[in-house]
Design an enzyme around this catalytic site. Structure first.
Site, PDB file in Angstrom:
ATOM      1  N   CYS A  53       0.814  -1.219   0.000  1.00  0.00           N
ATOM      2  CA  CYS A  53       0.000   0.000   0.000  1.00  0.00           C
ATOM      3  C   CYS A  53       0.845   1.265   0.000  1.00  0.00           C
ATOM      4  O   CYS A  53       0.318   2.359  -0.141  1.00  0.00           O
ATOM      5  CB  CYS A  53      -0.945  -0.006   1.192  1.00  0.00           C
ATOM      6  SG  CYS A  53      -1.941  -1.491   1.248  1.00  0.00           S
TER       7      CYS A  53
ATOM      8  N   ARG B 248     -22.331  -4.460   7.874  1.00  0.00           N
ATOM      9  CA  ARG B 248     -21.977  -5.880   7.952  1.00  0.00           C
ATOM     10  C   ARG B 248     -20.687  -6.094   8.753  1.00  0.00           C
ATOM     11  O   ARG B 248     -19.706  -5.377   8.578  1.00  0.00           O
ATOM     12  CB  ARG B 248     -21.805  -6.400   6.519  1.00  0.00           C
ATOM     13  CG  ARG B 248     -21.452  -7.851   6.369  1.00  0.00           C
ATOM     14  CD  ARG B 248     -21.830  -8.331   4.971  1.00  0.00           C
ATOM     15  NE  ARG B 248     -21.188  -7.550   3.908  1.00  0.00           N
ATOM     16  CZ  ARG B 248     -19.983  -7.816   3.418  1.00  0.00           C
ATOM     17  NH1 ARG B 248     -19.266  -8.814   3.898  1.00  0.00           N
ATOM     18  NH2 ARG B 248     -19.481  -7.082   2.425  1.00  0.00           N
TER      19      ARG B 248
ATOM     20  N   CYS C 115     -13.866  -0.127   7.034  1.00  0.00           N
ATOM     21  CA  CYS C 115     -12.861  -0.634   6.095  1.00  0.00           C
ATOM     22  C   CYS C 115     -12.780   0.252   4.858  1.00  0.00           C
ATOM     23  O   CYS C 115     -13.808   0.726   4.355  1.00  0.00           O
ATOM     24  CB  CYS C 115     -13.224  -2.042   5.638  1.00  0.00           C
ATOM     25  SG  CYS C 115     -13.473  -3.206   6.998  1.00  0.00           S
TER      26      CYS C 115
END
Lengths: 138, 380
Positions: free
Chosen positions: B80, B187, B198
């Site tokens: 990343c 979720r 996220c």
């Protein structure tokens, strides 16, 4: 494979399994400064000595932290509990946790290494891996 | 030694681009950066292109797309931090005196490469037992909650803030504000983290044109921002288990950058940090020394990290709101810093911003604290 049903270690360099169903996680101990590492290393990060021996770690440790994984890759059926256990040699090792409901887990609880069926090889033959289980239940 | 100046920036919309690929997106970002710099593309002397899952020589494909052949070009992979590493390499080429005009591009078409949870490389022992990146950060969140008493609701305020900033950013993946309840009802991904905690699977690219002092004299456009420091470190091997709620790797990378720039964390006006997950923003800003360890969730609660707050964090929307196309991320952070420091950030403008910090941290390998960490400091 053997009469006890213990098959081939899923990662022979990291997990030693014996026919009696016992086993140990493997790593390195630096003969020069005594530091331990998981997995096996070629040189010591503490003192850069290359005089390392492969050792079997203790089978009891303390849970550092955990989670319940609910989304993963296809090789792993969800949900499963994942945790880091600190072993007395000074290594922290990740593993799945079994034998306890997530709501009953607490950070700091004693855990033991458990040698168990863990997935299959590319030909579908069962492999043996490890999970951590709470010490009380064993 | 010459200073390094960011003269042109470009960035595609971040989001899903089903009719495009990493090459097209990279080319679009490059052309925008060239137009923004106002230079002839033939002035570019070398290129560094960060990407993770795009395959071989994606950088060469991008430059072929825009008619530039023959340049020295390096494709850069550092998980990343790939795009940020490309910027560092580009800046080194200038500081070394080898080049005067260099482009750094970050690109990723992630939706075509992958879905769901990112995992470490399959060779890694932790991948073999089911490690996922959300799982690892969830474990860090659990530990942080245990040590510092952070509540699940406090953690939810970070995606609420970042998606609120993203809602004001026309290039962001998510353009909708959310509430704490939305976070808590989304979720479950890895307890205690939920979907809104996220960063998403995003396509996108960004590019920056860097120049030396000499090139600035000839081709500068009066809108350049100085890249005062660009540092990179890899995580140390753990000789004993270390805290997962503090990031020495982030601090060491930042300390070197602060020293190079001649500033301290107290001088920073705003930051773009690697909030791949909500908890990650906490760990980053505390690791950077911008907030005391164990204090950031309460600072967020007080609004200190909002645009208009004491120290705005992720005004672009961050990885959670703007999106996280792995290779593109680090370059896009610098694009945001430049636009803020130029005063071109529109409704997201941080008034009077003079010093901005960008931080990336990527990759997971067993037994080391983190794989690749970068810090960039931009000064107006």
């Amino acid at each position: 494979m053997s009469g006890s049903g213990v098959g081939v270690s899923f990662r022979p360099g990291e997990l030693e399994v014996r026919p009696d169903g016992t086993g140990n996680l493997l790593g390195s101990r630096c003969r020069a400064c005594g530091a331990h590492f998981f997995p096996v290393r070629e040189a010591c990060a503490g003192c850069l000595s290359q005089d390392l021996e492969t050792v079997a770690f203790s089978t009891e440790g303390i849970l550092y932290t955990y989670t319940v994984v609910r989304q993963s890759i296809p090789a792993f059926e969800v949900p499963y509990i994942l945790g880091y256990v600190d072993f007395p040699e000074g290594v922290r090792i990740m593993g799945q946790i079994a034998g306890i409901e997530p709501g009953d887990i607490t950070i700091g609880m004693p855990m033991v290494l458990s040698i168990e069926p863990f997935g299959t090889d590319d030909d579908g033959n069962p492999l043996t891996g490890y999970r951590f289980r709470p010490r009380e239940t064993n | 030694m010459t200073d390094v100046h960011v003269v042109g920036v470009g960035m595609t919309r971040f989001g899903k681009h089903p009719d495009s690929d990493a090459t097209d997106l990279g080319a679009a970002a490059f052309l925008e950066a060239i137009a923004d710099a106002g230079i002839d593309p033939r002035l570019v002397e070398s290129a560094y292109v960060g990407h993770v899952f795009q395959g071989m020589v994606t950088g060469q494909r991008i430059l072929a797309q825009v008619g530039l052949a023959g340049l020295p070009l390096s494709n850069v992979e550092n998980a990343c931090s790939s795009g940020a590493t490309a910027i560092r390499e580009a800046s080194l080429a200038i500081r070394a005196g080898e080049n005067d005009v260099v482009v750094a591009i970050g690109t990723e078409h992630l939706t075509s490469k992958f879905a769901g949870a990112l995992t470490p490389d399959p060779s890694d022992p932790e991948a073999a037992v089911g490690a996922t990146m959300p799982g690892v950060y969830a474990m860090r969140a659990r530990r942080y909650m245990e040590e510092f008493g952070m509540t699940r609701e406090q953690l939810a305020l970070i995606p609420v803030k970042n998606k609120s900033n993203a809602a004001q950013n026309p290039l962001a993946h998510f353009r909708k504000e959310i509430t704490v309840e939305d976070v808590l009802e989304s979720r479950a991904i890895a307890d205690p983290l939920r979907l809104h905690d996220c960063s998403p699977v995003t396509d996108g690219s960004a590019a920056v044109i860097l120049m030396s002092d000499t090139a600035m004299k000839k081709y500068g456009n009066g809108r350049a921002i100085r890249l005062a420091a660009s540092t990179l470190r890899s995580g140390s091997v753990d000789v004993e288990p270390t805290s997962m709620t503090y990031e020495p790797l982030t601090w060491l990378t930042a300390k070197e950058a602060y020293d190079k720039a001649g500033i301290g964390p107290e001088d920073v006006d705003f930051a773009e940090v690697h909030d791949c997950f909500s908890i990650a923003e906490v760990l980053r800003v505390e690791g950077l020394g911008l907030f005391e360890q164990g204090s950031y969730p309460w600072a967020v609660e007080r609004g200190e990290a909002n645009i208009g707050g004491r120290l705005p964090i992720n005004p672009s929307g961050g990885l959670i709101g703007k999106g996280h196309p792995l290779g593109g991320t680090g370059v896009a952070q610098v694009v945001e810093l430049v636009r803020q420091l130029r005063g071109e950030a529109g409704v997201r403008q941080i008034e009077g911003a003079r010093i901005g910090v960008a931080h990336c941290r990527g990759g997971k390998a067993v037994g080391i604290e983190g794989a690749a960490c970068t810090v960039q400091i931009l000064v107006r």
